[in-house]
Design an enzyme around this catalytic site. Structure first.
Site, PDB file in Angstrom:
ATOM      1  N   LYS A 175       8.226 -16.932  -8.877  1.00 53.06           N
ATOM      2  CA  LYS A 175       6.690 -17.346  -9.161  1.00 53.06           C
ATOM      3  C   LYS A 175       6.362 -17.020  -9.725  1.00 53.06           C
ATOM      4  O   LYS A 175       5.005 -17.145 -10.992  1.00 53.06           O
ATOM      5  CB  LYS A 175       6.081 -17.812  -8.223  1.00 53.06           C
ATOM      6  CG  LYS A 175       7.052 -19.118  -6.660  1.00 53.06           C
ATOM      7  CD  LYS A 175       5.658 -19.477  -5.487  1.00 53.06           C
ATOM      8  CE  LYS A 175       5.365 -20.343  -5.251  1.00 53.06           C
ATOM      9  NZ  LYS A 175       4.837 -20.338  -4.116  1.00 53.06           N
ATOM     10  N   ARG A 176       6.658 -15.450  -9.880  1.00 53.73           N
ATOM     11  CA  ARG A 176       6.372 -14.615 -10.562  1.00 53.73           C
ATOM     12  C   ARG A 176       7.268 -14.371 -12.212  1.00 53.73           C
ATOM     13  O   ARG A 176       6.396 -14.400 -13.253  1.00 53.73           O
ATOM     14  CB  ARG A 176       6.172 -12.947 -10.087  1.00 53.73           C
ATOM     15  CG  ARG A 176       5.413 -13.165  -9.094  1.00 53.73           C
ATOM     16  CD  ARG A 176       5.533 -11.311  -8.548  1.00 53.73           C
ATOM     17  NE  ARG A 176       4.761 -10.965  -7.206  1.00 53.73           N
ATOM     18  CZ  ARG A 176       5.418 -11.208  -5.991  1.00 53.73           C
ATOM     19  NH1 ARG A 176       6.195 -11.575  -5.994  1.00 53.73           N
ATOM     20  NH2 ARG A 176       4.285 -11.355  -5.434  1.00 53.73           N
TER      21      ARG A 176
END
Length: 469
Positions: free
Chosen positions: A235-236
Site C-alpha cells: 500500500k505504501r
C-alpha cells in the site's frame, strides 16, 4: 457437508486488489460447491478501524459482483470477544496453554540471539493469571503438523520447531491467531482460501483447531501478488487500491476478469472470457503457487478491450461519472451548462475506440464543451512552426467558403490547402488540430470539426492566427 468459505478483511484502509482476488476466488468456489460465502469484518484493532472503511469493503465487493444480501454477514470479529476469551480459558484449564511473564529482553538474554524464538522458560513454572502475563499455547514436542492444502499439496511442519506462541496478551485480550480460529469454528467454516502470506501461521492455527476439539478446515493458500520487481504489492509503494482503479475508469468486468488470471488461466489460448466461463472452469487445485505479477499495463489493455466491446449507449452511460464528477471523481473542466449531450453522443463512437480507461474521455472531448480549448504548450510549440500562420490563413479562407460542413468535405478542403504548399494531410492538419482542440492527438479531426460546427471552428482558427502574430 455444506461448504462454507469466508472472506475476512480488516477495515483499516482502501480495498486491496489482492484482497479482491481472494474474495472472488472464495465466491466462485462457494458457488461451484453449492456452499455459503461468509463475510467477516476483523475489526478488533479499534485504533485503526473506521466505519467508512467497512462501507468501502461492502461497496468494493458489490462493484466486483459480490452483491449485498447474496452472502452471509457481515459479521464483526469484535462481537465474538466473549467466545475468544472463553476458548483461551478452556485451553488453559486443559493444560494446553500456560501463563508466561517473560519479556522479549529476558528471552534474548537467555538465548543470546534476537532471532531465536521463545525458549519455553515458563512451561512448568505454574504461573497463574496476572497482570503482564501472556497466555502461551503449549506446542507438541514431537511429531509433525501436516497442512492439507488444495494448492500447495501437504506442507509439513516439525512441531519441535514451532515455538510456544502467545494466544492472549497480558491484558487478557486474544491475539489474531486464536481469534481467527474461534471465529472460523463459530461460523462453521470448512474451507479457508487466503493469501500465501498466512501459510506460516497455518500449522499454529491447525494445532489450535485440534486442541479445541474441532476438525481443521481444508486450506488453500493462493499465491502472493507482486509488482514488476517481484516485490509483494505494498500500500505504501504500489497502486493497490481497488477504489483508485474504479475512479480512474476501469470497468468492473475487466477488473474481475484480470484478477482471476493472477495465478490461474481458463482453457485454450485465451484470457478475456465471459464471467460465466470463469465460474464454470475455475479450479482451486489448478491455481499456480508461484507469485502472481500484477501487470497494470496488461490490465489497461484488458480494460480497453472491454470498453470497445460495450454497445455505444452503454459506453455513453459508463462515461457519465467523468462527464459530471462525483464524490470521488473530479468534475470536468467545463461548466454543467456547457455540456451538450447530443454532441457527446455524436463523438462517443470515435472516443470509444481510442481510450483504455474511462477517465481519458475528458481530455478527448473537452474541446467541445469549453469556450476556448485548453492549449497544451508543448503541442503548440511543435505544431506552430514556420509556415503555420500562412496555412491557418488558407484554412480559414477555405473553410469560410466550403459549401457542406461535413467531415468528408472538410478533409478534402484541408487536403487541397496542404497540397498547394507541398504538404501531406498529416502535416497540414497539425496546426488546425492544435488550434481547435489544443492538442496534437485526439479524436479524428474532421469528424470533430463537423460536430464543433463552422462558427466555433473558424473562431478558434482565427484566435490561433492572432496568437501567432
Amino acid at each position: 457437508m455444506t461448504v462454507r468459505v469466508r472472506f475476512a478483511p480488516s477495515p483499516t484502509g482502501m480495498f486491496h486488489v489482492g484482497g479482491a482476488r481472494s474474495a472472488l476466488q472464495n465466491w466462485i468456489y462457494a458457488k461451484q460447491q453449492g456452499g455459503v460465502f461468509v463475510l467477516r469484518i476483523e475489526d478488533t484493532d479499534a485504533a485503526r478501524n473506521k466505519p467508512e472503511w467497512t462501507e468501502g469493503i461492502l461497496s468494493a465487493l458489490e462493484w466486483i459482483g459480490i452483491a449485498r444480501g447474496s452472502y452471509e454477514g457481515p459479521y464483526f470479529q469484535s462481537q465474538y470477544a466473549g467466545e475468544h476469551r472463553a476458548a483461551a480459558q478452556r485451553l488453559y484449564e486443559a493444560g494446553r496453554a500456560y501463563y508466561c511473564d517473560c519479556t522479549r529482553e529476558a528471552v534474548q538474554a537467555r538465548t543470546g540471539s534476537q532471532y531465536q524464538g521463545y525458549d519455553g522458560f515458563c512451561r512448568d513454572r505454574g504461573l497463574t493469571p496476572g497482570e503482564g502475563r501472556a497466555l502461551r499455547f503449549r506446542t507438541p514436542d514431537e511429531g509433525q503438523t501436516v497442512v492439507v492444502d488444495l494448492i500447495r499439496g501437504e506442507p509439513t511442519f516439525e512441531n519441535k520447531l514451532i515455538e510456544d506462541f502467545v494466544i492472549a496478551r497480558g491484558d487478557g485480550s486474544p491475539v489474531f491467531l486464536l481469534a481467527n480460529v474461534v471465529d472460523d469454528i463459530a461460523m462453521g467454516i470448512t474451507h479457508v482460501v487466503r493469501a500465501e502470506e498466512h501459510l506460516p501461521n497455518t500449522p499454529k492455527q491447525q494445532l489450535l483447531w485440534d486442541a479445541l476439539g474441532v476438525k481443521p478446515p481444508v486450506w488453500a493458500h493462493v499465491p502472493v501478488v507482486v509488482n514488476e520487481k517481484r516485490q509483494k504489492l505494498s500500500k505504501r509503494r504500489d497502486k493497490v487500491a481497488l477504489e483508485a482503479y474504479k475512479d480512474e475508469g476501469y470497468l468492473a468486468d475487466a477488473m474481475r476478469n484480470y484478477l482471476m488470471l493472477l495465478g490461474w488461466a481458463p482453457s485454450g489460448d485465451r484470457e478475456i472470457v465471459p464471467w460465466s466461463v470463469i465460474e464454470q472452469e475455475f479450479r482451486l487445485e489448478e491455481v499456480n503457487p508461484s507469485p502472481a505479477f500484477f501487470d497494470e499495463k496488461k490490465l489497461r489493455a484488458f480494460n480497453g478491450e472491454y470498453i470497445r466491446a460495450l454497445p455505444v449507449d452503454g459506453f455513453v452511460a459508463a462515461c457519465q461519472p467523468w462527464l459530471t464528477g462525483t464524490d470521488t471523481i473530479a468534475p470536468p473542466p467545463w461548466q454543467p451548462a456547457e455540456f451538450d449531450a447530443d454532441a457527446f453522443a455524436a463523438v462517443a463512437p470515435l472516443a470509444q475506440t481510442r481510450i483504455a480507461v474511462l477517465s481519458e474521455i475528458v481530455p478527448n472531448v473537452d474541446f467541445l464543451f469549453l469556450a476556448d480549448p485548453l492549449i497544451d504548450e508543448g503541442a503548440w510549440a511543435k505544431a506552430m512552426k514556420e509556415g503555420a500562420a500562412e496555412l491557418l490563413d488558407a484554412a480559414i479562407a477555405a473553410y469560410e467558403a466550403v459549401d457542406s460542413w461535413d467531415a468528408e468535405s472538410l478533409k478534402a478542403t484541408l487536403e487541397a490547402v496542404g497540397a498547394e504548399r507541398g504538404l501531406k494531410l498529416g502535416k497540414a492538419q497539425a496546426p488546425v488540430r492544435v488550434a481547435v482542440t489544443g492538442r496534437t492527438v485526439g479524436l479524428p479531426l474532421f469528424e470533430s470539426l463537423e460536430v464543433l460546427g463552422r462558427e466555433r471552428t473558424l473562431g478558434r482558427l482565427r484566435a490561433a492566427r492572432v496568437r501567432l502574430v
